[in-house]
Structure formats: C-alpha cells, structure tokens
Motif scaffolding. Structure first.
Motif, short mmCIF file in Angstrom:
data_model
loop_
_atom_site.label_atom_id
_atom_site.label_comp_id
_atom_site.label_asym_id
_atom_site.label_seq_id
_atom_site.Cartn_x
_atom_site.Cartn_y
_atom_site.Cartn_z
N SER A 68 0.89 -1.13 0.12
CA SER A 68 -0.02 0.04 -0.20
C SER A 68 0.81 1.33 0.04
CB SER A 68 -1.03 0.06 1.32
OG SER A 68 0.02 -0.37 2.37
N GLN A 69 2.32 0.97 -0.09
CA GLN A 69 2.95 2.22 -0.20
C GLN A 69 3.90 2.21 -1.29
OE1 GLN A 69 5.22 0.76 3.45
NE2 GLN A 69 5.05 3.02 4.23
N VAL A 70 4.27 3.45 -1.72
CA VAL A 70 5.26 3.47 -2.91
C VAL A 70 6.68 2.74 -2.64
CG1 VAL A 70 6.57 4.95 -4.35
CG2 VAL A 70 4.41 5.54 -3.48
N THR A 71 6.73 1.81 -3.59
CA THR A 71 8.28 1.44 -3.37
C THR A 71 9.40 1.58 -4.43
OG1 THR A 71 9.01 -1.00 -2.63
CG2 THR A 71 7.49 -0.97 -4.60
N GLU A 72 10.43 1.01 -4.02
CA GLU A 72 11.51 1.01 -5.14
C GLU A 72 12.23 -0.43 -5.10
OE1 GLU A 72 13.53 5.21 -3.90
OE2 GLU A 72 13.94 3.44 -2.63
N PHE A 73 12.97 -0.68 -6.02
CA PHE A 73 13.85 -2.22 -6.28
C PHE A 73 15.27 -1.62 -6.68
CE2 PHE A 73 15.52 -5.59 -8.77
CZ PHE A 73 15.35 -6.74 -7.90
N TYR A 74 16.05 -2.45 -5.84
CA TYR A 74 17.49 -2.10 -6.22
C TYR A 74 18.34 -3.46 -6.45
CZ TYR A 74 17.29 2.27 -3.93
OH TYR A 74 16.93 3.68 -3.85
N LEU A 75 19.10 -3.27 -7.50
CA LEU A 75 20.25 -4.53 -7.64
C LEU A 75 21.46 -3.77 -7.20
CD1 LEU A 75 20.82 -7.37 -8.53
CD2 LEU A 75 21.77 -6.46 -10.67
N LEU A 76 22.03 -4.46 -5.95
CA LEU A 76 23.39 -3.97 -5.31
C LEU A 76 24.57 -4.85 -5.68
CD1 LEU A 76 21.40 -2.99 -2.05
CD2 LEU A 76 22.09 -1.54 -3.48
N GLY A 77 25.41 -4.23 -5.47
CA GLY A 77 26.71 -4.93 -5.89
C GLY A 77 26.95 -6.07 -4.56
N TYR B 137 25.47 -10.53 -5.95
CA TYR B 137 24.62 -9.42 -5.68
C TYR B 137 23.74 -9.45 -4.68
CZ TYR B 137 26.31 -8.42 -10.68
OH TYR B 137 26.99 -8.11 -11.65
N PHE B 138 23.14 -8.28 -4.27
CA PHE B 138 22.01 -8.30 -3.35
C PHE B 138 20.79 -7.74 -4.20
CE2 PHE B 138 25.33 -8.59 -0.34
CZ PHE B 138 24.72 -9.42 0.59
#
Ligand SMILES: [Cu+2]
Length: 387
Positions: free
Chosen positions: A67-76, A106-107
């Motif tokens: 229900s909240q705005v989200t983000e997605f990351y690919l991290l080293g 990665y993470f």
C-alpha cells in the motif's frame, strides 16, 4: 503506466529484437526467459521468481502489491554499490529494471515506503558464457556515447571540486553570506551526476543525506548538514562550533576528491547511462518537486534543473543508438524534455530560480505533471538501447 501496458510493450520490444537477431548480426543478448525475472513486493516481502540468472541482459519486472510506494535495487556484493534501481513504483503498479549484469554476487532489495535498508536477499549472476559485449556498429556507437558522457562527468566533477573548495573555506571562515550564495551553484554539479556517485555506494550517503533519511546511530555529514547550519531553524537548533564546522567541511571536501578520482576510471555503458537518466528524473519526482531535498535553503529548483540537465545529457549521448532502434521513442523523449524545460524556465530568477516555498501549489502540480510526462517515455529508454 499500468502493469498491463508495461508488459505488453516489453513483450513487443523483446519480440522485435528477437526477430532482428535472425536477420542481422546484431547480438541477441540473453534477455530470453532466464533473463526475465519477476519481483513481487509488499510491506513485508520482496519475492523474486529466481535467486539467480545468467549474465547478460536482465529484466526485473517489479510489481508493487503493497500500500506504500516502493523501490527495487540491484546492489553489488558490498551491499552499497547500486548496480541499478527503479524508484517510485506506486501501489498496484509495476515497472521494469533493465540492465546488463556481469557474473558475480549481488543483493536485491525492495524498499517499501522508500526508506531504510529495505528487504534484502542474496542474488547470483552465473556466467552464461555469452559475450555480453556489443559488436560492430552498435559497439562503436556505444563507445562514443560512453566516452562523451565520461567527459561530461569529468567536467562536472572538476567544477564540483573547485566550487566545493571555495564553499567549505567560506563556511569554515564564518563567511556565511558568501557560503550561502555559493551553495546551490556548487551543488548543481553534484546533482547532475548523482547516479554516478550512487554507483560508488558509500559516497552518496556521506555527501548528500537528508536529515529525514538518517538511520538510528548514523552520523550526519555532507551538504545538507551544512545547509541546516547555514539556514538554521528559528528555534531548537544549536549552531555548530568552529571545530565542528571544520570537521564536516573537511570531510565533504575529502569525499568530493574521492568522487572525482573514482569517476576517472568509471566506464559508462548505454544501460547504465539510460538507467541513470531515469534515476535523475525519479530524484526530481521524489525529492525536488516535493521540496524535501533542500528543506532549509529551499533551493530545490536548482537541483531540479541540474537533475534534468544530467538526464538530458545522457539521453543526448544515447540518441544515435536510440534513433536506430526506436525513432518514435526518440522524438517522444526529446519533446517531453523541451516541454519540461519550458515549465522550469518560468521560474528562473537571475542566474538561478525562485525559492521552492515561493511556488504556488498549482505551479508545483504543473511541474510534477511535466516530470511524469517525461518519465513515462524515459522509462523505456534502457530497454530500447540495450535489448
Ligand atoms: Cu540529491
């Protein structure tokens, strides 16, 4: 953009590149089924359809079921370096992160509410044995784009370093009026290349963290720490002592030097440039158009312009590739950049802009619509130049 539209467009894109690969010597990459991953996120989970993928082109289709705005990351592997990110995914929507990934560890992270470290898991990219390098004409165009963008980054970091030197010495000397006058001007060079700085992981939080994003126990350093000291709140604030000023100022200068020297050896590939361009517009949408970035100085429109500048330069450098692959998208992005610049120009004042708190709600809304209108076609840039 609705989930349906985005997956239809992506499928069409993949289909058209696959066809092209049969008739030309264009490398198909490997954005076949194994390179396509789905990510489903809500307040507590961040589920990937697979824990590993073969090296080459990867497409993460991220759906926000929370229900909240989200983000997605690919991290080293260090958990800090941002390899790619997609921000600002509203509830119910989905967006794609497209990038080229080399074999390694990665993470992945989803950040519901866009704060904190996010929900993380380990992710592995296996060696597909496919050459992920471009060949022929595409390779030459990509190299030209990368070296042009590299020159831009070099120039911006040099200007940033020079102005930061002056800024910190004014601030340390207690020449606050002069320091305030230089603040937004110096920061423009940072904001233009922020995705490059973010790709080093540790530097961005040290140099540009906002007070609102401080984690418990974290020391607040960088531009915004000094911003608050130069534009202090009327009550409840203790000014930094000269010794404290010197510590924060020297650290900012040291970090700027590190940034500058690290950027000398960075390579700029089309996928990184295109994602960076999009990230800059996400920065505008989440920080500048809301007035949250420069909460004390209210110089958000300087940053806004700088983010647009940086996004546009990356786009301009990629245009020779994009024109070959998707002429309509090229025209659409160019038109939206022009339209957004027109909106910003209305708020110019001297060599800068009016303060954020001088804008009316209607003007903020108008700017925000201009940003969204550009973000929509810009979100297709990476797929268009990479797949
Ligand atoms: Cu910033």
């Amino acid at each position: 953009m609705s989930r349906r539209t985005s997956s239809v467009i992506l499928t069409a894109l993949l289909a058209s590149t696959a066809l092209a690969a049969c008739t030309s010597n264009e490398p198909a990459g490997n954005a076949g089924d194994q390179g396509k991953l789905s990510v489903t996120s809500d307040a507590k989970t961040c589920e990937l359809s697979a824990k590993e993928a073969p090296s080459g082109n990867l497409v993460f289709n991220v759906t926000n079921k929370g229900s909240q705005v989200t983000e997605f990351y690919l991290l080293g592997e260090d958990g800090l370096r941002i390899v790619g990110e997609v921000e600002n995914i509203a509830p119910g929507l989905s967006r794609d992160l497209v990038l080229k990934a080399a074999p390694g560890k990665y993470f992945t992270a989803c950040k519901p509410g866009m704060v904190g470290k996010g929900i993380r898991s380990a992710f592995t990219v296996t060696d597909s044995g496919n050459d992920t390098e471009l060949t022929g004409d595409d390779k030459a165009l990509a190299q030209t784009a990368g070296s042009q963008y590299g020159s831009y980054v070099k120039d911006q970091t040099e200007q940033l370093l020079t102005k930061t030197q002056s800024f910190v010495s004014l601030y340390k000397a207690g020449k606050d009026d002069q320091a305030r006058a230089l603040y937004a001007d110096a920061r423009r060079h940072w904001e233009r290349i922020e995705p490059v700085a973010e790709s080093f992981g540790d530097l961005d939080p040290k140099m540009d963290l906002r007070e609102a994003d401080l984690e418990p126990g974290q020391t607040w350093t960088g531009w915004h720490r000094i911003e608050k000291d130069l534009w202090p709140p009327k009550t409840g604030y203790t000014a930094l002592t000269p010794a404290q000023r010197a510590t924060v100022a020297d650290q900012l200068l040291t970090d700027t030097r590190t940034l500058s020297s690290r950027t000398r050896t960075t390579t700029h590939t089309p996928d990184k440039m295109a994602n960076g361009s999009k990230e800059l517009m996400d920065e505008v949408a989440t920080g500048k158009v809301t007035g949250e970035e420069e909460i004390w100085s209210h110089t958000d429109l300087w940053d806004f312009q700088a983010n647009v500048d940086g996004a546009r330069v990356a786009f301009e450098d990629l245009r020779p590739i994009l024109k070959k692959k998707d002429k309509a998208l090229d025209t659409s992005i160019a038109t939206k950049f022009t339209a957004l610049q027109k909106l910003l120009d209305q708020h110019k004042k001297g060599d800068g802009f009016v303060l954020y708190n001088e804008l009316t709600p209607a003007q903020v809304k108008e700017l925000s619509s201009g940003v969204n209108a550009l973000s929509e076609p810009l979100s297709k840039l990476t797929a268009a130049v990479t797949l």
